[in-house]
Design an enzyme around this catalytic site. Structure first.
Site, PDB file in Angstrom:
ATOM      1  N   THR A  82       0.848  -1.192   0.000  1.00  0.00           N
ATOM      2  CA  THR A  82       0.000   0.000   0.000  1.00  0.00           C
ATOM      3  C   THR A  82       0.884   1.243   0.000  1.00  0.00           C
ATOM      4  O   THR A  82       2.087   1.157  -0.292  1.00  0.00           O
ATOM      5  CB  THR A  82      -0.982  -0.026   1.181  1.00  0.00           C
ATOM      6  OG1 THR A  82      -1.929   1.029   1.017  1.00  0.00           O
ATOM      7  CG2 THR A  82      -0.290   0.155   2.528  1.00  0.00           C
ATOM      8  N   ASN A  83       0.315   2.396   0.311  1.00  0.00           N
ATOM      9  CA  ASN A  83       1.093   3.638   0.343  1.00  0.00           C
ATOM     10  C   ASN A  83       0.655   4.474   1.538  1.00  0.00           C
ATOM     11  O   ASN A  83      -0.191   4.047   2.320  1.00  0.00           O
ATOM     12  CB  ASN A  83       0.915   4.404  -0.974  1.00  0.00           C
ATOM     13  CG  ASN A  83      -0.547   4.659  -1.267  1.00  0.00           C
ATOM     14  OD1 ASN A  83      -1.222   5.363  -0.538  1.00  0.00           O
ATOM     15  ND2 ASN A  83      -1.055   4.039  -2.334  1.00  0.00           N
ATOM     16  N   ARG A  84       1.199   5.652   1.675  1.00  0.00           N
ATOM     17  CA  ARG A  84       0.999   6.440   2.894  1.00  0.00           C
ATOM     18  C   ARG A  84      -0.328   7.201   2.935  1.00  0.00           C
ATOM     19  O   ARG A  84      -0.604   7.907   3.900  1.00  0.00           O
ATOM     20  CB  ARG A  84       2.137   7.452   3.054  1.00  0.00           C
ATOM     21  CG  ARG A  84       3.460   6.828   3.390  1.00  0.00           C
ATOM     22  CD  ARG A  84       4.505   7.936   3.564  1.00  0.00           C
ATOM     23  NE  ARG A  84       5.819   7.372   3.773  1.00  0.00           N
ATOM     24  CZ  ARG A  84       6.267   6.933   4.956  1.00  0.00           C
ATOM     25  NH1 ARG A  84       5.485   6.995   6.014  1.00  0.00           N
ATOM     26  NH2 ARG A  84       7.478   6.447   5.062  1.00  0.00           N
TER      27      ARG A  84
END
Ligand code: CTP
Length: 416
Positions: A223-225
Site C-alpha cells: 500500500t502507500n501512505r
C-alpha cells in the site's frame, strides 16, 4: 413596521427568529437559543404546537429575548407573522422536521412558523433532523432541493445516535455549528457561508479516497501512505454544499453525512466502482492514491518464512483517471491529484495533459505538514484553462472547499 427601520432593533442587535418544529432535537434548540443570545442576537422563538410535546415554551421564555410565540392569534396587533417576517434579519429553523420541510416547500402556511416563513424576505436557514430512513426518502430530498433552489440555506444533519438508539445520518447539527453558521451569515449581511450555501445542490459529485491495498497473500499487502483524509474532506465539503455525493474509499476516516459510501480495497475494485458511478456523475474527483503496481499472483494461503523469500513479481494496474478521461460524459468535470516530491509544477502539468483532466491538484508531499496523513495541506490547483490557484497551508476541509470553489464555475451545463 416596514422598510429599513424593520431590519434592526433600536439597540442594533440582529433580530433572529428561531423556529422550532416537533422533533426530539428540539431540546438542542434551547442551547442554540442561549448561544445566539450570548452572542448578542435578539432571539424571537416561534414554536409549533407539537414542538411543545418535546420542550416547553417556558424554557424559551426564560432564555430568549422576547416571549415565545406559537399562534397567529397570540397578538392582536401588529399581526405576528408579518411583524416577525418583516423584522427578521434571519430565520433559523432548528430542528426542521420532514413535515416542516414539506409544508414550507409546498408554501403551506397553517401555523405561525410556516406563515412567518412564507411571509418573510429574510434569509432562511433550515437544520433538518429526522430518522435516517426519513432523511434518505426522496420526498425529503426533493423538498430540500426545492428550498435550496429558492435560496434557503441548509445546515445538514450529522451522523450519530438517533432517538431510539439507532446510529445513522439525520441527527441535527450541533447547536454550536448552527450558531456559527447563523453568526457568519449575519456578519456577511445574510450571505450564506460555503457550508450552508447549497451551491452544489443538484450536482452529483463522485470522489475516490485513500490508498489501495494490493494483496501479496491473505495477511500481507502493498500500500502507500495515503490516509484518505483529503478525499473524505472533499466528499464532506461537497455534501455540506448540497451535492449528492458518492465516495469510493479504502479509508476508515469518518464518513461524510449523507454520502453514499462504497468501500473498496484494491485498484481493480476502485476502478470498477469509479467507472460505474462516473456514468451518472457531474463531477469526478480522483483523490485516491492508486497503486501503480500489484503482485502478479496473490497467494491463496499465507506465505511462511520456512518456504523462503518469495519472488514478488509485479504487474501494472490500470490508470483509473486516464480511463475516466477517455470515457468522460459531455460536460462532466474531471479532477486529478498529483502528490509529488520534486518538480511539482512540471509533473502536475504533464499529468493534467496526459490524463485529460480539467483541474490537477498538486501538492509537494515532502513539505512539512503537507499531504499524507496530515490534517493540513497546501496545494496548487492547475486548470486546463491555464489558471493557477495556490492554496496556502490550511485544514484539509478548507483545501477541499477551495478545490470545490474552482470546480463550481466549470460545472456549467452539468447541473441536473
Ligand atoms: N491514478 C489513477 N490510477 C492509477 C494511478 C493514478 O487513477 N493507477 C490517479 C490518481 O488518483 C491521481 C492521478 O492519477 O488523481 C495522479 O496520480 P499519481 O500517482 O500522482 O501519478 P501517476 O500517474 O501514478 O504517475 P507517477 O506515480 O509516475 O508519478
Amino acid at each position: 413596521m416596514t422598510g429599513d427601520d424593520a431590519r434592526l432593533l433600536d439597540d442594533g442587535r440582529p433580530f433572529v427568529v428561531l423556529g422550532v418544529s416537533a422533533g426530539i432535537a428540539a431540546y438542542k434548540a434551547v442551547e442554540l437559543c442561549r448561544l445566539l443570545v450570548d452572542a448578542g442576537v435578539h432571539v424571537a422563538p416561534v414554536l409549533t404546537e407539537r414542538a411543545t410535546r418535546f420542550v416547553g415554551r417556558a424554557t424559551f421564555d426564560a432564555l430568549a429575548s422576547e416571549p415565545t410565540q406559537m399562534s397567529v392569534w397570540d397578538e392582536v396587533s401588529p399581526i405576528p407573522h408579518t411583524r416577525l417576517g418583516q423584522r427578521a434579519d434571519l430565520i433559523v429553523v432548528a430542528p426542521a422536521t420532514a413535515d416542516l420541510l414539506a409544508r414550507y416547500a409546498a408554501g403551506i402556511a397553517d401555523d405561525l412558523l410556516t406563515t412567518t416563513l412564507v411571509a418573510t424576505a429574510a434569509p432562511v436557514v433550515v437544520c433538518p433532523a429526522m430518522h435516517t430512513e426519513m432523511w434518505a426518502h426522496p420526498s425529503v430530498q426533493d423538498n430540500l432541493a426545492t428550498l435550496r433552489s429558492r435560496g434557503v440555506s441548509v445546515v445538514p444533519p450529522e451522523d450519530g445516535r438517533l432517538a431510539g438508539g439507532d446510529i445513522g445520518s439525520g441527527r441535527m447539527a450541533e447547536p454550536a455549528t448552527i450558531a456559527a453558521a447563523v453568526l457568519e451569515m449575519l456578519a456577511a449581511g445574510g450571505a450564506p457561508s460555503p457550508d450552508v450555501i447549497g451551491d452544489l445542490s443538484g450536482v452529483t459529485v463522485l470522489v475516490s479516497a485513500g490508498g489501495t491495498r494490493e494483496a501479496i497473500d491473505p495477511v500481507r499487502f502493498i500500500t502507500n501512505r495515503s490516509s484518505g483524509k483529503q478525499g473524505h474532506a472533499v466528499a464532506d465539503a461537497a455534501a455540506r454544499r448540497g451535492a449528492t455525493v458518492v465516495l469510493v474509499t479504502t479509508s476508515s476516516q469518518p464518513r461524510p453525512s449523507g454520502a453514499l459510501v462504497i468501500e473498496v480495497e484494491t485498484a481493480e475494485q476502485m476502478e470498477t466502482a469509479m467507472l460505474a458511478k462516473a456514468e451518472t456523475a457531474d463531477v469526478v474527483i480522483m483523490a485516491a492514491a492508486v497503486a501503480d503496481f500489484r503482485p502478479k499472483l496473490a497467494a491463496d494461503v499465507k506465505l511462511h518464512k520456512a518456504d523462503g523469500i518469495p519472488d514478488l513479481l509485479l504487474e501494472p494496474t490500470n490508470d483509473i483517471l486516464a480511463e475516466l478521461g477517455r470515457r468522460r460524459r459531455p460536460g462532466q468535470v474531471l479532477v486529478g491529484f498529483a502528490a509529488e516530491t520534486d518538480d511539482v509544477r512540471e509533473r502536475a502539468l504533464a499529468k493534467m495533459q496526459a490524463k485529460q483532466v480539467d483541474l490537477m491538484v498538486a501538492n509537494d508531499v515532502s513539505a512539512p505538514e503537507v499531504g499524507f496523513d496530515h490534517d493540513t495541506n497546501a496545494v496548487t490547483i492547475f486548470g486546463a484553462d491555464g489558471a493557477v490557484v495556490f492554496v496556502p497551508l490550511a485544514a484539509k476541509y478548507e483545501v477541499a472547499n477551495a478545490i470545490l470553489d474552482r470546480v463550481l464555475p466549470l460545472i456549467g451545463g452539468a447541473r441536473t
